[in-house]
Write an enzyme that holds these catalytic residues in place. Sequence first.
Site, mmCIF file in Angstrom:
data_model
loop_
_atom_site.group_PDB
_atom_site.id
_atom_site.type_symbol
_atom_site.label_atom_id
_atom_site.label_comp_id
_atom_site.label_asym_id
_atom_site.label_seq_id
_atom_site.Cartn_x
_atom_site.Cartn_y
_atom_site.Cartn_z
ATOM 1 N N ASP A 141 -4.652 -1.735 4.312
ATOM 2 C CA ASP A 141 -4.957 -0.437 3.691
ATOM 3 C C ASP A 141 -3.928 -0.100 2.620
ATOM 4 O OD1 ASP A 141 -5.371 3.009 4.877
ATOM 5 O OD2 ASP A 141 -6.369 1.898 3.265
ATOM 6 N N LYS A 144 -5.059 -2.312 -3.237
ATOM 7 C CA LYS A 144 -6.263 -3.138 -3.008
ATOM 8 C C LYS A 144 -6.134 -4.529 -3.633
ATOM 9 C CE LYS A 144 -7.011 0.565 -1.080
ATOM 10 N NZ LYS A 144 -6.493 0.621 0.341
ATOM 11 N N ASP A 169 -9.751 -1.636 4.846
ATOM 12 C CA ASP A 169 -10.293 -0.355 4.405
ATOM 13 C C ASP A 169 -10.680 -0.451 2.921
ATOM 14 O OD1 ASP A 169 -9.070 3.054 4.021
ATOM 15 O OD2 ASP A 169 -11.071 2.311 4.536
ATOM 16 N N ASN A 170 -11.572 0.415 2.476
ATOM 17 C CA ASN A 170 -11.862 0.633 1.047
ATOM 18 C C ASN A 170 -12.468 -0.543 0.313
ATOM 19 O OD1 ASN A 170 -8.731 1.981 1.413
ATOM 20 N ND2 ASN A 170 -10.475 3.309 1.040
ATOM 21 N N GLU A 199 -12.982 8.649 2.888
ATOM 22 C CA GLU A 199 -12.496 9.706 3.781
ATOM 23 C C GLU A 199 -12.723 11.102 3.194
ATOM 24 O OE1 GLU A 199 -10.831 6.975 2.938
ATOM 25 O OE2 GLU A 199 -8.933 7.396 1.994
HETATM 26 C C1 LIG Z 1 -10.370 5.325 -8.280
HETATM 27 C C2 LIG Z 1 -10.027 5.713 -6.847
HETATM 28 C C3 LIG Z 1 -8.734 6.161 -6.518
HETATM 29 C C4 LIG Z 1 -8.425 6.514 -5.212
HETATM 30 C C5 LIG Z 1 -9.414 6.429 -4.245
HETATM 31 C C6 LIG Z 1 -9.132 6.818 -2.864
HETATM 32 C C7 LIG Z 1 -8.370 5.864 -1.984
HETATM 33 C C8 LIG Z 1 -8.789 5.838 -0.657
HETATM 34 C C9 LIG Z 1 -8.102 5.022 0.242
HETATM 35 O O1 LIG Z 1 -8.483 4.981 1.558
HETATM 36 C C10 LIG Z 1 -7.027 4.237 -0.153
HETATM 37 O O2 LIG Z 1 -6.411 3.456 0.799
HETATM 38 C C11 LIG Z 1 -6.616 4.278 -1.491
HETATM 39 C C12 LIG Z 1 -5.453 3.495 -1.974
HETATM 40 O O3 LIG Z 1 -5.270 3.342 -3.184
HETATM 41 N N1 LIG Z 1 -4.615 3.031 -1.058
HETATM 42 C C13 LIG Z 1 -3.400 2.362 -1.459
HETATM 43 C C14 LIG Z 1 -2.366 2.606 -0.393
HETATM 44 C C15 LIG Z 1 -1.066 2.430 -0.651
HETATM 45 C C16 LIG Z 1 -0.043 2.713 0.394
HETATM 46 O O4 LIG Z 1 0.544 1.470 0.836
HETATM 47 C C17 LIG Z 1 1.842 1.327 0.265
HETATM 48 N N2 LIG Z 1 1.863 -0.028 -0.275
HETATM 49 C C18 LIG Z 1 1.104 -0.499 -1.267
HETATM 50 N N3 LIG Z 1 1.322 -1.804 -1.458
HETATM 51 C C19 LIG Z 1 2.264 -2.178 -0.551
HETATM 52 C C20 LIG Z 1 2.901 -3.410 -0.244
HETATM 53 N N4 LIG Z 1 2.617 -4.534 -0.930
HETATM 54 N N5 LIG Z 1 3.806 -3.438 0.760
HETATM 55 C C21 LIG Z 1 4.062 -2.313 1.450
HETATM 56 N N6 LIG Z 1 3.501 -1.111 1.214
HETATM 57 C C22 LIG Z 1 2.605 -1.054 0.207
HETATM 58 C C23 LIG Z 1 1.992 2.423 -0.759
HETATM 59 O O5 LIG Z 1 3.346 2.833 -0.884
HETATM 60 C C24 LIG Z 1 1.116 3.513 -0.158
HETATM 61 O O6 LIG Z 1 1.775 4.187 0.902
HETATM 62 C C25 LIG Z 1 -7.305 5.093 -2.415
HETATM 63 C C26 LIG Z 1 -10.691 5.980 -4.569
HETATM 64 C C27 LIG Z 1 -11.004 5.637 -5.878
HETATM 65 MG MG LIG Z 2 -7.575 3.384 2.580
#
Ligand SMILES: Cc1ccc(Cc2cc(O)c(O)c(C(=O)NC/C=C/[C@H]3O[C@@H](n4cnc5c(N)ncnc54)[C@H](O)[C@@H]3O)c2)cc1
Ligand SMILES: [Mg+2]
Length: 214
Positions: A141, A144, A169-170, A199
């Site tokens: 999660d 992506k 997820d997603n 969500e």
């Molecule tokens: C266009 C658009 C935008 C947003 C949404 C809505 C939407 C709905 C969702 O359920 C989503 O999960 C997301 C989403 O982007 N999630 C990314 C989540 C990252 C978290 O994980 C952390 N992280 C990211 N890469 C790493 C990594 N390598 N090692 C360790 N931690 C990492 C970050 O520090 C964040 O804590 C977005 C829908 C459509």
């Molecule tokens: Mg998510």
Amino acid sequence: YGSTRPERILAEVKRKATRGDARSVVDTIDQYCRHQEWAMNVGDEKGTILDSIVCEVKPRAMLELGTYCGYSAVRIASLLPPNSRLITMEFNPVFAAIARQVIAWAGVEDKVVLIEGPSGDWIPKMKKEFGLTSFDLVFLDHWKDCYLPDTKLMEECGLLRTGSILVADNVICPGAPDYLEYVRGSPRYESKYFRSHLEYTTVEDGIEKSVFLG
Ligand SMILES: Cc1ccc(Cc2cc(O)c(O)c(C(=O)NC/C=C/[C@H]3O[C@@H](n4cnc5c(N)ncnc54)[C@H](O)[C@@H]3O)c2)cc1
Ligand SMILES: [Mg+2]
């Protein structure tokens, strides 16, 4: 409240959720994010799908990539059998600090190990650092575009065994097209899509469950 969204979520948990009650923490965050301000937790609808898989697999060793505020870590930990462990990775120190407090408030800190750092650095160290042979269940999660490289890295590091399950997820919104193509096209995975919604919205999204066949 607070300057960042995660800080406002933590403030709401401390104000409304019962200390030591994981379900009340989950419900408080869902209420807040549905009615006050949206946040990227897996949420209640997709969370129910995740719950059913966790209960089916009863993982001894589980990995989560992308802790954010700790919502899914709390949700998962509350379902883990005794002496099981969720390792969750988060590289943003602000989010990690919030998540630690949410996990503590829910009273599940003895089931959760939060690693602060990038998944790419830590996946190769997991076996040595944690005396692990493999993960029974992995919840993806985080960013992506990290889903596919991290899955390949887990394969290379021998962290997946025949029957290990990946839950992503997603896979529709924001989407993880390269990951989907890989797990659906590879003879090494048996993949299944669980249709749901982003969500707290009516936008289509879903969870992909992929069994590693070895
Ligand atoms: C266009 C658009 C935008 C947003 C949404 C809505 C939407 C709905 C969702 O359920 C989503 O999960 C997301 C989403 O982007 N999630 C990314 C989540 C990252 C978290 O994980 C952390 N992280 C990211 N890469 C790493 C990594 N390598 N090692 C360790 N931690 C990492 C970050 O520090 C964040 O804590 C977005 C829908 C459509
Ligand atoms: Mg998510």
